[in-house]
Motif scaffolding. Sequence first.
Motif, short mmCIF file in Angstrom:
data_model
loop_
_atom_site.label_atom_id
_atom_site.label_comp_id
_atom_site.label_asym_id
_atom_site.label_seq_id
_atom_site.Cartn_x
_atom_site.Cartn_y
_atom_site.Cartn_z
N THR A 168 0.84 -1.21 0.00
CA THR A 168 0.00 0.00 0.00
C THR A 168 0.87 1.24 0.00
OG1 THR A 168 -0.11 0.19 2.41
CG2 THR A 168 -1.76 -1.20 1.38
N ALA A 169 0.30 2.32 -0.50
CA ALA A 169 1.00 3.60 -0.48
C ALA A 169 -0.03 4.72 -0.57
CB ALA A 169 1.96 3.71 -1.65
N GLN A 170 0.40 5.88 -0.13
CA GLN A 170 -0.50 7.03 -0.17
C GLN A 170 0.23 8.23 -0.76
OE1 GLN A 170 -2.00 7.94 3.75
NE2 GLN A 170 -4.06 7.41 3.16
N TYR A 172 -0.13 12.48 -1.24
CA TYR A 172 -0.84 13.70 -0.87
C TYR A 172 -0.42 14.80 -1.81
CZ TYR A 172 -2.55 12.20 3.74
OH TYR A 172 -3.21 11.60 4.76
N ILE A 209 -5.94 13.19 -1.75
CA ILE A 209 -5.26 12.01 -1.18
C ILE A 209 -5.56 10.83 -2.09
CG2 ILE A 209 -4.99 10.53 0.84
CD1 ILE A 209 -6.40 12.73 2.48
N SER A 211 -4.84 6.78 -2.31
CA SER A 211 -4.32 5.59 -1.63
C SER A 211 -4.38 4.43 -2.59
CB SER A 211 -5.17 5.25 -0.39
OG SER A 211 -5.27 6.37 0.44
N ILE A 212 -3.28 3.71 -2.72
CA ILE A 212 -3.24 2.58 -3.65
C ILE A 212 -2.92 1.31 -2.87
CG2 ILE A 212 -2.16 1.60 -5.70
CD1 ILE A 212 -1.29 4.29 -6.54
N GLY A 213 -3.68 0.27 -3.16
CA GLY A 213 -3.40 -1.04 -2.57
C GLY A 213 -3.16 -2.02 -3.69
N TYR A 227 -8.19 4.56 -3.98
CA TYR A 227 -9.13 5.39 -3.22
C TYR A 227 -8.66 6.82 -3.32
CZ TYR A 227 -10.29 0.87 -1.18
OH TYR A 227 -10.65 -0.44 -1.02
N THR A 228 -9.56 7.72 -3.67
CA THR A 228 -9.17 9.14 -3.68
C THR A 228 -10.09 9.89 -2.72
OG1 THR A 228 -10.67 9.85 -5.44
CG2 THR A 228 -8.53 8.97 -6.13
N LEU B 391 -3.25 -3.62 8.26
CA LEU B 391 -3.03 -2.30 7.66
C LEU B 391 -4.21 -1.36 7.90
CD1 LEU B 391 -1.43 -3.42 4.26
CD2 LEU B 391 -0.28 -2.85 6.39
N MET B 405 -10.71 5.59 3.94
CA MET B 405 -11.27 4.33 3.43
C MET B 405 -10.30 3.21 3.77
SD MET B 405 -13.36 5.02 0.10
CE MET B 405 -14.20 6.51 -0.32
N TYR B 407 -8.69 -0.51 3.13
CA TYR B 407 -8.46 -1.44 2.02
C TYR B 407 -9.32 -2.69 2.20
CZ TYR B 407 -4.37 1.41 1.00
OH TYR B 407 -3.53 2.46 0.70
#
Lengths: 277, 467
Positions: A168-170, A172, A209, A211-213, A227-228, B391, B405, B407
Motif C-alpha cells: 500500500t501507499a499514499q 498527498y 489524497i 491511496s493505492i493497494g 481510493y481518492t 493495515l 477508506m 483497504y
Amino acid sequence: MNKKGLIIFALILIFALTLPGCNKAPAEEHFAGLKAKGEKFVADYNGAIQKLNAESSYSYTAIFYSETLTNFDAENKKLPEKEEWRKVNKETLYIKNGGEEYIKVASGPEVLELWLSGGEVTLAKVNGAVADREAYNPEVYKIAFPSDDPAALFGGAERKWFSETIKTAQFYNVCDIGEARLPYTLSPYTSGYGEDLSFDWQNIISVDILSIGLTLKKGRLAKLELYTEKISANKKEAFQIWSNQTAISYQGNRTGATKTVIEFSYPKGDGGIAIPR
Amino acid sequence: MEGSVNKKYLRKRDYITFSMARFAASAISGLAQGYLLIFYTSVLGIEPITVGVMFLISKIFDGLNDPVMGTIVDKTRSRWGKMRPYIIFGSIPFGIIAIMLFLPVTSMPSSFKVFYMYFTYFCYDIFGTMVGVPLDGLPALVSPNSDERAKLISVSRVVGSVGDQSALVLFSLFMMFLKLKYTLMSIGIVIGVLAPVFLILGAVNVKERIPPSKENIKITDGFRYLFRNKQFLSMICSNLLTFFRNLVSASIVYVVTYIYFNGSLNIAFALPGAVASMLGMLFAPKLKRKLDSKQLFILATVFHSVALAIVFIVGYEVHWIITSLLMFFAMLPVGILNVVPHLMAIDTLDYWEDKTGKRQEGVCFAVMSLRSKVSSAFKDFFLSWLLSFFLFAVPLTSITDHSPMQYRFTQKGIFMIFTIIPAVLNLVSIVPLIFYKLDKKTMGEINLRLSEKRKASFEAASGGQNE
C-alpha cells in the motif's frame, strides 16, 4: 527487594515502556524512510503493470463508486448547512484475448458493451441493442492505472498473507491558492510529518489524497484498489459574544471521494479467456 | 457480630441504590472496555500497535493493584467503615476520568496524544480500582443475614450486567445523529456525570454492619497455590487462552463501522450475542447434570468455533441481518463458557481440600480475578496487533472528521478477527485441559470423601460440645 522498591521499579519500567510511543523519529530519518519506501512501491507497482500489459489474455472486473458534495461553495469556502451528496456506482468488465477486447460497463439502468479488435470498436450495444460504434471512445471506458511522484508518498506498508503480497501507499497533493498543485513535501503550506502532518487551510484550496493497494498473487496482479479523497479548505465563522467579534477559522473537510476496486483473472492453461459473442 | 442472622436489615431502598451504584460502575467499565480502542485509533489517530502496548502494560498493572487496594481497604478504620469512604470520595474523580478518556484532543501533537492516552488510562485504572474493589467487597459487610447478602449480590450483579451494556445502547443511539468523535465524547459526558451520583448514593445509603472476615490475600500466596494445585493450574492456563474468544465482542464496533458502514448496527450485533450468552448460562446447569465441567467446556468451545467458522464461510457480503442471526447461534455456547470455569474452580478447591485438608477460596478467586485482567490485556494487545497487521488506516487528525477508506485486505482482516481467527485460536484453550483430571467419576469420589470428612468433624465437634 522490598515493596517500595518493587513499586518504584514497576513505575520506572512503565515509564520506560511508554517513552517510545511518545518519541517520534526525527524528520530526516522519517523522510529518508518514506523516499526509500516510495521508490520501492513505485518500482513494484510499475513492474506489476508492465507484467499485466505483457499478458496476452486477462480480464478484470472493476467496481467504481464516487461521492461528491454538490452544494459546497468552493468560491467562498463554505460548507452547506445541509449536505447534498451525488453518489455514482459503476461496474466494468474487461476481457483481453490477444488482439481482441471486450468491455461491459453497467451504470444505473444502462449497460454498454463494446467489442474491439486491434484497438478499434467493431461492435457496440446498449442494453442489448446495437448502437453506433463510432460514438464510443474505448479509452474512456478502460481503466487507466495512474502513477504519481514518489516524492509525494505519505506512507506505505507491505504484508504477506499466505500466497498473497499486499502493498500500500499514499500520495498527498496540495493545491494552493495560487493553484499550484504540488506534492505535500514540496508545498510551503504543510508542516509537520507523519501523524503530525498539518495543512495551512487558509492558503490551500484542497488536498487530494490517493491511496493505492496492490495485491500480488504468484507475482501477478490480483487486485488493485484506488481510493481518492478530496479535502477542501473551508471557512468557519463563529460570533464571540464576550468580544462582540466574529472569529474566523479554517479547516479541511472531505467534499468528494472515489473508490475503485479491480480484481484480475488470468486464463488457466494455454487458452485465453473467452470473449462473449 | 452485630445483631441476629435471621433479622432483616436491608430495605428495598438499599437494594435499589446499591444496584444502581453497580450499574454506574459497570457503565464506566463497559464504555472503557468496549470503545477506547476505536476511540484511540479512529478518532485520535494513534497507531493500533501503540494502543495495544499501552493496554498490555496498564491492564497487567491493573490486575496487580487489586490486592494492594484490598490491603489498603483492610487497614482502613473510619466512621463510615472500611469500604464506603473510597466509593464516596473516589466516585467524582472516577466520573471526571470517564469524561477525560473520551475527550477528542485531535488537534494536539501525536506525542501529547500518546502521553494523554497513557495518563488518562492509568488514572482510570487507579480510580476504577479505588471504587471497584470496595464496591465488590461491600455486600459482604452490609448485613449479618447471609440470605440478604446473597440476594444483594445477585440482584446487583444482574443490574450491573445491564449497566455493562448501557454504553452499547447509547453508542447505537447517538451514532444515528452524530459522528463517531462526538458520539463517544457525548457518551463519556453522560456516563461520567451520572455515574458518580449513583455511586455516592449507593455508598451513602448502604451501611457496613459487620467487620470483614476475609483474610488478607497476598499475590504471592496466589502464585504458590497456583503452582501446587496442578488441576487449578491447568484450568487457569486453559482459561487464560480464552482471550482469543473475546476478540469477537471486542471487534464488533470495527465490523459495523468499517464493513457495514453503520455504527448504529452495533446494538444489532452485540445485543443478540449478549442475549444468546445469557440463554447459554441458563442451559449450563441442565447440561452439567449429563456432562462434567471439562466435557462441557470442550463441547461448548468446539461448537463456538464451528459456528464462527460458518459465519466466516458465509462471508460479510450478505445482508447484515444474516450475519447477526448466525452470530446469535455462535454466541450461545459463550454463556456456558462463562460459567464453566467457575464450576471447575470449585472442583479444584474440593480436590485441594481432599488432598491437603485446606480450602483456599480467597486465594483461588484472587487468582481468577488476576487471570481475567491478564486475559483482557492479552486480548486488547492482540486485537491491536491484528489491526496493525491488516493495515488499518488511522485518520489524519488535521483533516476534520477524517475517516479514511480501509483497504479490502483490511476489511477482510476485520471480518477474520471477528470470526475465523477466534474460531481457530480458541481451540488452543482445550490443550491445557489434557492435564485436567477432575472428571465426573473422580469428583464423585472426592465429594464422597469430603462429605464423610465433614460429617466426621461435625460429629466430633457436636460430641465435644455434649461432653
